[in-house]
Design a protein around this motif. Structure first.
Motif, PDB file in Angstrom:
ATOM      1  N   ALA A   1       6.459  -0.404  -4.552  1.00  0.00           N
ATOM      2  CA  ALA A   1       7.878  -0.401  -5.197  1.00  0.00           C
ATOM      3  C   ALA A   1       7.737  -0.812  -3.424  1.00  0.00           C
ATOM      4  CB  ALA A   1       8.355   0.427  -5.875  1.00  0.00           C
ATOM      5  N   TYR A   2       8.094   0.495  -2.140  1.00  0.00           N
ATOM      6  CA  TYR A   2       8.792   0.214  -0.906  1.00  0.00           C
ATOM      7  C   TYR A   2       8.562  -1.958  -0.468  1.00  0.00           C
ATOM      8  CZ  TYR A   2       9.118  -0.276   3.672  1.00  0.00           C
ATOM      9  OH  TYR A   2       9.555  -0.318   5.570  1.00  0.00           O
ATOM     10  N   ALA A   3       6.560  -1.607  -0.463  1.00  0.00           N
ATOM     11  CA  ALA A   3       6.121  -3.314   0.098  1.00  0.00           C
ATOM     12  C   ALA A   3       6.524  -3.846  -1.093  1.00  0.00           C
ATOM     13  CB  ALA A   3       4.469  -2.980  -0.799  1.00  0.00           C
ATOM     14  N   TYR A   4       7.072  -3.899  -2.386  1.00  0.00           N
ATOM     15  CA  TYR A   4       7.051  -5.669  -3.039  1.00  0.00           C
ATOM     16  C   TYR A   4       9.397  -5.318  -2.928  1.00  0.00           C
ATOM     17  CZ  TYR A   4       9.606  -7.668  -7.218  1.00  0.00           C
ATOM     18  OH  TYR A   4      10.589  -8.431  -7.850  1.00  0.00           O
ATOM     19  N   PHE A   5      10.092  -4.184  -2.582  1.00  0.00           N
ATOM     20  CA  PHE A   5      10.857  -4.692  -2.404  1.00  0.00           C
ATOM     21  C   PHE A   5      11.475  -4.507  -0.394  1.00  0.00           C
ATOM     22  CE2 PHE A   5      11.643  -1.907  -6.535  1.00  0.00           C
ATOM     23  CZ  PHE A   5      11.993  -2.669  -7.465  1.00  0.00           C
TER      24      PHE A   5
ATOM     25  N   MET B   1       4.915 -11.188   0.149  1.00  0.00           N
ATOM     26  CA  MET B   1       3.927 -10.404   0.842  1.00  0.00           C
ATOM     27  C   MET B   1       3.524  -9.143   0.507  1.00  0.00           C
ATOM     28  SD  MET B   1       2.137 -11.674   4.008  1.00  0.00           S
ATOM     29  CE  MET B   1       2.747 -13.168   4.281  1.00  0.00           C
ATOM     30  N   GLY B   2       4.828  -8.428   0.167  1.00  0.00           N
ATOM     31  CA  GLY B   2       4.314  -6.907   0.297  1.00  0.00           C
ATOM     32  C   GLY B   2       3.455  -6.676  -1.179  1.00  0.00           C
ATOM     33  N   ILE B   3       3.704  -7.738  -2.178  1.00  0.00           N
ATOM     34  CA  ILE B   3       3.303  -7.795  -3.520  1.00  0.00           C
ATOM     35  C   ILE B   3       1.101  -8.485  -3.419  1.00  0.00           C
ATOM     36  CG2 ILE B   3       2.699  -9.700  -5.669  1.00  0.00           C
ATOM     37  CD1 ILE B   3       5.708  -9.594  -5.740  1.00  0.00           C
TER      38      ILE B   3
ATOM     39  N   PHE C   1      -3.913 -10.718   7.713  1.00  0.00           N
ATOM     40  CA  PHE C   1      -3.284 -11.735   7.317  1.00  0.00           C
ATOM     41  C   PHE C   1      -1.907 -11.067   7.492  1.00  0.00           C
ATOM     42  CE2 PHE C   1      -7.782 -13.290   5.636  1.00  0.00           C
ATOM     43  CZ  PHE C   1      -7.408 -14.653   6.311  1.00  0.00           C
ATOM     44  N   PHE C   2      -1.381  -9.770   7.412  1.00  0.00           N
ATOM     45  CA  PHE C   2      -0.815  -9.522   8.328  1.00  0.00           C
ATOM     46  C   PHE C   2       0.380  -9.014   9.105  1.00  0.00           C
ATOM     47  CE2 PHE C   2      -1.902  -8.722   3.534  1.00  0.00           C
ATOM     48  CZ  PHE C   2      -1.313  -9.185   2.561  1.00  0.00           C
ATOM     49  N   ASP C   3       1.272  -8.808   8.782  1.00  0.00           N
ATOM     50  CA  ASP C   3       1.931  -8.152   9.977  1.00  0.00           C
ATOM     51  C   ASP C   3       3.644  -7.469   9.984  1.00  0.00           C
ATOM     52  OD1 ASP C   3       2.629  -7.152  12.495  1.00  0.00           O
ATOM     53  OD2 ASP C   3       3.148  -9.472  13.241  1.00  0.00           O
ATOM     54  N   PHE C   4       3.735  -6.632   9.848  1.00  0.00           N
ATOM     55  CA  PHE C   4       4.207  -5.249   9.372  1.00  0.00           C
ATOM     56  C   PHE C   4       5.608  -4.714  10.606  1.00  0.00           C
ATOM     57  CE2 PHE C   4       1.860  -5.223   5.021  1.00  0.00           C
ATOM     58  CZ  PHE C   4       2.319  -6.284   4.493  1.00  0.00           C
TER      59      PHE C   4
ATOM     60  N   TYR D   1      11.132   6.197   3.579  1.00  0.00           N
ATOM     61  CA  TYR D   1       9.997   4.795   3.884  1.00  0.00           C
ATOM     62  C   TYR D   1       9.518   4.518   4.378  1.00  0.00           C
ATOM     63  CZ  TYR D   1      12.093   6.614  -0.633  1.00  0.00           C
ATOM     64  OH  TYR D   1      11.930   7.601  -2.096  1.00  0.00           O
ATOM     65  N   SER D   2       9.758   3.752   5.496  1.00  0.00           N
ATOM     66  CA  SER D   2       9.611   2.652   6.566  1.00  0.00           C
ATOM     67  C   SER D   2       9.031   3.561   6.918  1.00  0.00           C
ATOM     68  CB  SER D   2      10.756   1.898   7.331  1.00  0.00           C
ATOM     69  OG  SER D   2      10.299   1.399   8.343  1.00  0.00           O
ATOM     70  N   ALA D   3       8.808   5.098   7.941  1.00  0.00           N
ATOM     71  CA  ALA D   3       7.604   5.510   8.586  1.00  0.00           C
ATOM     72  C   ALA D   3       6.829   5.532   8.262  1.00  0.00           C
ATOM     73  CB  ALA D   3       8.902   6.455   9.196  1.00  0.00           C
ATOM     74  N   GLU D   4       6.637   6.089   6.459  1.00  0.00           N
ATOM     75  CA  GLU D   4       5.253   6.236   6.157  1.00  0.00           C
ATOM     76  C   GLU D   4       4.885   5.002   5.555  1.00  0.00           C
ATOM     77  OE1 GLU D   4       3.984   9.869   4.784  1.00  0.00           O
ATOM     78  OE2 GLU D   4       5.424   9.686   6.133  1.00  0.00           O
ATOM     79  N   PHE D   5       5.192   3.922   5.416  1.00  0.00           N
ATOM     80  CA  PHE D   5       4.742   2.783   5.098  1.00  0.00           C
ATOM     81  C   PHE D   5       4.174   1.988   6.410  1.00  0.00           C
ATOM     82  CE2 PHE D   5       4.074  -1.950   4.880  1.00  0.00           C
ATOM     83  CZ  PHE D   5       2.949  -2.160   3.541  1.00  0.00           C
ATOM     84  N   THR D   6       5.152   1.875   7.256  1.00  0.00           N
ATOM     85  CA  THR D   6       4.520   1.702   8.661  1.00  0.00           C
ATOM     86  C   THR D   6       2.826   2.088   9.486  1.00  0.00           C
ATOM     87  OG1 THR D   6       6.432   1.105   9.220  1.00  0.00           O
ATOM     88  CG2 THR D   6       5.091   0.875  11.354  1.00  0.00           C
ATOM     89  N   GLN D   7       3.348   3.976   9.494  1.00  0.00           N
ATOM     90  CA  GLN D   7       2.062   4.552   9.461  1.00  0.00           C
ATOM     91  C   GLN D   7       0.170   3.730   8.317  1.00  0.00           C
ATOM     92  OE1 GLN D   7       2.534   9.209   8.374  1.00  0.00           O
ATOM     93  NE2 GLN D   7       0.826   9.658   9.860  1.00  0.00           N
ATOM     94  N   LEU D   8       0.729   4.526   7.593  1.00  0.00           N
ATOM     95  CA  LEU D   8      -0.444   3.549   6.085  1.00  0.00           C
ATOM     96  C   LEU D   8      -0.225   2.112   6.662  1.00  0.00           C
ATOM     97  CD1 LEU D   8      -1.891   3.963   4.028  1.00  0.00           C
ATOM     98  CD2 LEU D   8       0.122   2.224   2.921  1.00  0.00           C
ATOM     99  N   TYR D   9       0.261   1.196   7.616  1.00  0.00           N
ATOM    100  CA  TYR D   9      -0.079  -0.163   7.601  1.00  0.00           C
ATOM    101  C   TYR D   9      -1.009   0.072   9.286  1.00  0.00           C
ATOM    102  CZ  TYR D   9       0.084  -4.571  10.247  1.00  0.00           C
ATOM    103  OH  TYR D   9      -0.448  -5.822  11.269  1.00  0.00           O
TER     104      TYR D   9
END
Length: 210
Positions: free
Chosen positions: A114-118, A123-125, A205-208, A52-60
């Motif tokens: 769900a990953y962004a929120y949890f 910030m994820g919301i 505005f975001f830095d993940f 999940y972390s890798a997928e979200f980081t790639q998307l970001y």
């Protein structure tokens, strides 16, 4: 008496609308069910799981690129679903495959949000509200409309297996099916453009990656 007659007509009108749009309602249900399943699947997993972390980081990182690249990547990420829906509609088992594609797409959105929120809380919301959801709503409309057309054409093909039923005009129906799917493709393009615009406007505005 007039009130009773009016209420009866209204109820009849509602039932007719539901009956005429039952396939559309069914696709909406499949998409939302998939979304909920995606959230539940994520909640049952370890939120620090590398996948999940890798997928979200790639998307970001893709959204954090230039506007043209963000639009292109968003559109290309949706093409497999559009192709799967179109091809599912051209076979007799599409009645099974099409709802599955709608549910899978919903599940993908559910897991990302769900990953962004949890993982990132408020910030994820905010990230989802500003960047993910606007384009996701348009993409969901595209998926649902495409699935409705695919389901309808697949059922037309299935009627060919029953000699006692009235045969559909497959050649004309297929041309109409292709035209409608091309029209729905506009929604996918619009979704990609909206995501590119929202990313260009708010991604700073975001830095993940920290």
């Amino acid at each position: 008496m007039k009130n009773t007659s009016s209420k009866t007509k209204n109820k009849t009108s509602i039932l007719e609308t539901i009956n005429q749009n039952n396939s559309l309602i069914f696709m909406v249900f499949c998409f939302l069910l998939g979304f909920l399943v995606g959230v539940l699947i994520f909640k049952t997993q370890n939120i620090s799981a590398g996948y999940y972390s890798a997928e979200f980081t790639q998307l970001y990182n893709k959204l954090n690129s230039s506007f043209p690249l963000a639009v292109l990547d968003s559109f290309l990420s949706q093409l497999p679903y559009a192709a799967a829906i179109f091809l599912s509609g051209t076979c007799m088992v599409g009645a099974i495959l099409v709802p599955a594609v709608a549910a899978i797409r919903g599940a993908a959105y559910g897991m990302v949000m769900a990953y962004a929120y949890f993982s990132y809380g408020l910030m994820g919301i905010v990230f989802c509200l500003l960047i993910i959801i606007p384009s996701a709503v348009i993409a969901a409309i595209a998926v649902i409309l495409a699935c409705r057309e695919a389901l309808g054409f697949s059922l037309s093909l299935a009627r060919l297996a029953f000699p006692e039923t009235k045969k559909p005009r497959i050649e004309q129906d297929f041309k109409l099916y292709c035209m409608r799917q091309l029209f729905v493709l506009i929604f996918f393009v619009t979704s990609a453009v909206v995501q590119g615009l929202m990313s260009a406007s708010f991604i700073s505005f975001f830095d993940f990656n920290g």
